[in-house]
Write a protein that holds these residues in place. Sequence first.
Motif, PDB file in Angstrom:
ATOM      1  N   SER A 167      14.369  -6.861   2.328  1.00 27.84           N
ATOM      2  CA  SER A 167      14.468  -8.271   2.694  1.00 27.84           C
ATOM      3  C   SER A 167      14.950  -8.399   4.132  1.00 27.84           C
ATOM      4  O   SER A 167      15.680  -7.531   4.641  1.00 27.84           O
ATOM      5  N   ASP A 168      14.549  -9.479   4.792  1.00 28.93           N
ATOM      6  CA  ASP A 168      14.886  -9.709   6.204  1.00 28.93           C
ATOM      7  C   ASP A 168      14.467  -8.522   7.057  1.00 28.93           C
ATOM      8  O   ASP A 168      15.196  -8.076   7.949  1.00 28.93           O
ATOM      9  N   THR A 169      13.309  -7.999   6.737  1.00 23.61           N
ATOM     10  CA  THR A 169      12.748  -6.889   7.528  1.00 23.61           C
ATOM     11  C   THR A 169      11.363  -7.309   7.999  1.00 23.61           C
ATOM     12  O   THR A 169      10.349  -6.986   7.358  1.00 23.61           O
ATOM     13  N   PRO A 170      11.273  -8.049   9.095  1.00 21.16           N
ATOM     14  CA  PRO A 170       9.962  -8.574   9.514  1.00 21.16           C
ATOM     15  C   PRO A 170       8.979  -7.505   9.941  1.00 21.16           C
ATOM     16  O   PRO A 170       7.778  -7.771  10.005  1.00 21.16           O
ATOM     17  N   ASP A 171       9.461  -6.301  10.247  1.00 21.58           N
ATOM     18  CA  ASP A 171       8.521  -5.262  10.654  1.00 21.58           C
ATOM     19  C   ASP A 171       7.925  -4.498   9.467  1.00 21.58           C
ATOM     20  O   ASP A 171       7.157  -3.554   9.669  1.00 21.58           O
ATOM     21  N   LEU A 172       8.266  -4.914   8.248  1.00 19.82           N
ATOM     22  CA  LEU A 172       7.618  -4.309   7.078  1.00 19.82           C
ATOM     23  C   LEU A 172       6.234  -4.942   6.904  1.00 19.82           C
ATOM     24  O   LEU A 172       6.117  -6.160   6.763  1.00 19.82           O
ATOM     25  N   VAL A 173       5.213  -4.116   6.898  1.00 20.86           N
ATOM     26  CA  VAL A 173       3.823  -4.573   6.759  1.00 20.86           C
ATOM     27  C   VAL A 173       3.294  -4.105   5.415  1.00 20.86           C
ATOM     28  O   VAL A 173       3.434  -2.920   5.067  1.00 20.86           O
ATOM     29  N   ILE A 174       2.721  -5.056   4.631  1.00 19.69           N
ATOM     30  CA  ILE A 174       2.105  -4.726   3.343  1.00 19.69           C
ATOM     31  C   ILE A 174       0.649  -5.178   3.404  1.00 19.69           C
ATOM     32  O   ILE A 174       0.369  -6.369   3.501  1.00 19.69           O
ATOM     33  N   ARG A 175      -0.257  -4.214   3.408  1.00 25.88           N
ATOM     34  CA  ARG A 175      -1.703  -4.514   3.475  1.00 25.88           C
ATOM     35  C   ARG A 175      -2.281  -4.415   2.068  1.00 25.88           C
ATOM     36  O   ARG A 175      -2.398  -3.325   1.509  1.00 25.88           O
ATOM     37  N   SER A 176      -2.649  -5.563   1.504  1.00 23.46           N
ATOM     38  CA  SER A 176      -3.262  -5.575   0.171  1.00 23.46           C
ATOM     39  C   SER A 176      -4.774  -5.509   0.308  1.00 23.46           C
ATOM     40  O   SER A 176      -5.360  -6.136   1.202  1.00 23.46           O
ATOM     41  N   PHE A 177      -5.400  -4.753  -0.568  1.00 23.38           N
ATOM     42  CA  PHE A 177      -6.857  -4.587  -0.498  1.00 23.38           C
ATOM     43  C   PHE A 177      -7.357  -4.113  -1.865  1.00 23.38           C
ATOM     44  O   PHE A 177      -6.585  -3.824  -2.784  1.00 23.38           O
ATOM     45  N   THR A 178      -8.653  -4.049  -1.995  1.00 20.95           N
ATOM     46  CA  THR A 178      -9.302  -3.562  -3.209  1.00 20.95           C
ATOM     47  C   THR A 178     -10.211  -2.401  -2.826  1.00 20.95           C
ATOM     48  O   THR A 178     -11.035  -2.531  -1.921  1.00 20.95           O
ATOM     49  N   TYR A 179      -9.992  -1.278  -3.478  1.00 23.22           N
ATOM     50  CA  TYR A 179     -10.838  -0.156  -3.101  1.00 23.22           C
ATOM     51  C   TYR A 179     -12.149  -0.205  -3.871  1.00 23.22           C
ATOM     52  O   TYR A 179     -12.260  -0.803  -4.951  1.00 23.22           O
ATOM     53  N   LYS A 180     -13.162   0.446  -3.321  1.00 21.04           N
ATOM     54  CA  LYS A 180     -14.545   0.190  -3.675  1.00 21.04           C
ATOM     55  C   LYS A 180     -14.894   0.639  -5.087  1.00 21.04           C
ATOM     56  O   LYS A 180     -15.547  -0.092  -5.841  1.00 21.04           O
ATOM     57  N   GLN A 181     -14.456   1.796  -5.501  1.00 23.82           N
ATOM     58  CA  GLN A 181     -14.994   2.429  -6.704  1.00 23.82           C
ATOM     59  C   GLN A 181     -14.651   1.673  -7.975  1.00 23.82           C
ATOM     60  O   GLN A 181     -15.539   1.340  -8.774  1.00 23.82           O
ATOM     61  N   THR A 182     -13.396   1.351  -8.179  1.00 24.46           N
ATOM     62  CA  THR A 182     -12.958   0.746  -9.443  1.00 24.46           C
ATOM     63  C   THR A 182     -12.651  -0.727  -9.306  1.00 24.46           C
ATOM     64  O   THR A 182     -12.487  -1.411 -10.322  1.00 24.46           O
ATOM     65  N   GLY A 183     -12.514  -1.183  -8.111  1.00 21.52           N
ATOM     66  CA  GLY A 183     -12.149  -2.574  -7.928  1.00 21.52           C
ATOM     67  C   GLY A 183     -10.694  -2.862  -8.224  1.00 21.52           C
ATOM     68  O   GLY A 183     -10.291  -4.029  -8.312  1.00 21.52           O
ATOM     69  N   ALA A 184      -9.869  -1.840  -8.395  1.00 21.01           N
ATOM     70  CA  ALA A 184      -8.450  -2.023  -8.684  1.00 21.01           C
ATOM     71  C   ALA A 184      -7.714  -2.437  -7.408  1.00 21.01           C
ATOM     72  O   ALA A 184      -7.999  -1.934  -6.322  1.00 21.01           O
ATOM     73  N   PRO A 185      -6.773  -3.363  -7.544  1.00 19.86           N
ATOM     74  CA  PRO A 185      -6.013  -3.763  -6.359  1.00 19.86           C
ATOM     75  C   PRO A 185      -5.040  -2.648  -5.928  1.00 19.86           C
ATOM     76  O   PRO A 185      -4.549  -1.887  -6.763  1.00 19.86           O
ATOM     77  N   ALA A 186      -4.786  -2.586  -4.653  1.00 19.95           N
ATOM     78  CA  ALA A 186      -3.869  -1.594  -4.079  1.00 19.95           C
ATOM     79  C   ALA A 186      -3.171  -2.213  -2.880  1.00 19.95           C
ATOM     80  O   ALA A 186      -3.551  -3.298  -2.403  1.00 19.95           O
ATOM     81  N   ALA A 187      -2.155  -1.556  -2.394  1.00 15.59           N
ATOM     82  CA  ALA A 187      -1.402  -2.051  -1.243  1.00 15.59           C
ATOM     83  C   ALA A 187      -0.871  -0.864  -0.446  1.00 15.59           C
ATOM     84  O   ALA A 187      -0.464   0.151  -1.022  1.00 15.59           O
ATOM     85  N   LEU A 188      -0.915  -1.019   0.854  1.00  7.97           N
ATOM     86  CA  LEU A 188      -0.385   0.007   1.756  1.00  7.97           C
ATOM     87  C   LEU A 188       0.781  -0.601   2.524  1.00  7.97           C
ATOM     88  O   LEU A 188       0.624  -1.648   3.167  1.00  7.97           O
TER      89      LEU A 188
END
Length: 519
Positions: A49-70
């Motif tokens: 919390s209160d960490t503005p430099d934390l980046v969370i990239r949400s996406f869906t990978y191609k094969q299964t369509g399952a959501p993921a986050a980096l």
Amino acid sequence: MEFIRRLFKAAKVMIDQPSHNQQTPMPLELDHLANSLSMNITQLQSLFSDTPDLVIRSFTYKQTGAPAALAYLDGLVDKNSINNNVLHPLLFHEFDLADHDKLPIAIGDLHRLLKWSDISFALLNGYSVLFVEGYDYAFSLETQGWPQRAISDSQIEASLKGAHQGFIETGSQNIALIRRYISSQQLKIKELYVGERTRSKVSILYLEDVALPEIRLELERRITGLRVDCILNTGELAELIEDNPFSLFPQLITTERPDTAASQLLQGRYCVVVDRSSSVLIAPVGLAAFFQGIDDYSTRWPVATFFRLLRYFACLIAAFLPAFYIACISFNHELIPLDLILSIGEFRSAVPFPPFIEALIMEIMLEMLREAGVRLPAPIGQTVGIVGGIVIGQAAVQAGIVSNLMVVVVASTAVASFILPNFDMAASVRLIRFPMMTIASMYGIIGIMAGSMVIIAHLISLKSLGEAYSSPIAPMRITDWKDVFIRLPLAKMVKRPKSVRTLQKRRYGHMKQKGDDSS
């Protein structure tokens, strides 16, 4: 004495006892990941919390369509590596996450993380972390890419004939610089982590077939026993692990030169690399090691011997010349030739202060000018030095505050202190002159002799990682003197110093690991 004993006891408690500032460990049931991506992201956001430099990239990978986050911390990662080697394969390539060895990610290390404490440590050290829906673990990806400066020459350890490379603030790069000099499988690295709030990586480097294992165990014991928030640089670590932190003399060498570190490793000593620090610790060391420069071994041996003897002489000048001046002027006039004492009396006739106050004013002024010159930018620092040394010095003489001879004494002392190759030892020698000036103003030459005996007794009693600090002088090891006061030809220095207590006695010619030539 009671006060000093209490201070020593407090320092020991700092090393041996757990800190009260230790972070509260996370409950065991909350330290493990859930198999829900949304719950894991919520937990991650609460941890940072209160960490503005934390980046969370949400996406869906191609094969299964399952959501993921980096997730990663901006500024500590290489964005090109993330975009090209991590996100692009995850978005456009088909793969099976059940077998992480088949991930089409072109990066170095790939590890599964099961606990939030491991995830927090990975993010704070520049790794990116991949979360996937349905998995109760995450993947750490080696994507470090924090800003770092280029390798350049050392600022405080200049060399005429040595390499022009200095350590930087990245520990792995510093180890690579040392490996460039010692390309041997016997060069071993022991990694430790120190710090309750921020874990600093500390690496111990040594030659396995040369260095004595007992010294490494003692070094590891002292480092792992530290209870501190974090270690910011090697200076802090040196003060925490040295044998006598209240001594004026440094008991470990800090160097910014890889060739110096490699040379000490080859002699059987240990190097301690602290990540985020641009210098490296060397241990154990003796007093004589502070007077050895890397240029000594790349010049002709008579020239190197002359400069080494000059350093010892300069050390005596820097420590005792102002005290000797005060003693001669105040007590021991018989040591000064008659013509000279008449001249000194003429100069001092306009000075209202006693010799001790006169010397104290000039020495403090000198230290202020030196400190100002170091802190200011280089062009301004040089100007301050010129203005202080010439203008203020001349003005002080004309105003009758100090005598001409006092300016000569202080200037000679300053030049002598700058000859010493090690900054820590030079600073210690500069500070010695003040108690010596005080005792010389009270007891003259007798006081200087008494103070010198106290200093010698203190040096003999000091230890460096349990080894005698004054060796090979006391205890006396004559065979080691070939590289102490003089520097014999390299062909004559076949054996390593006995004072280091190495496994392999010879520098070359023998490859036995133990007791190859103890004679």
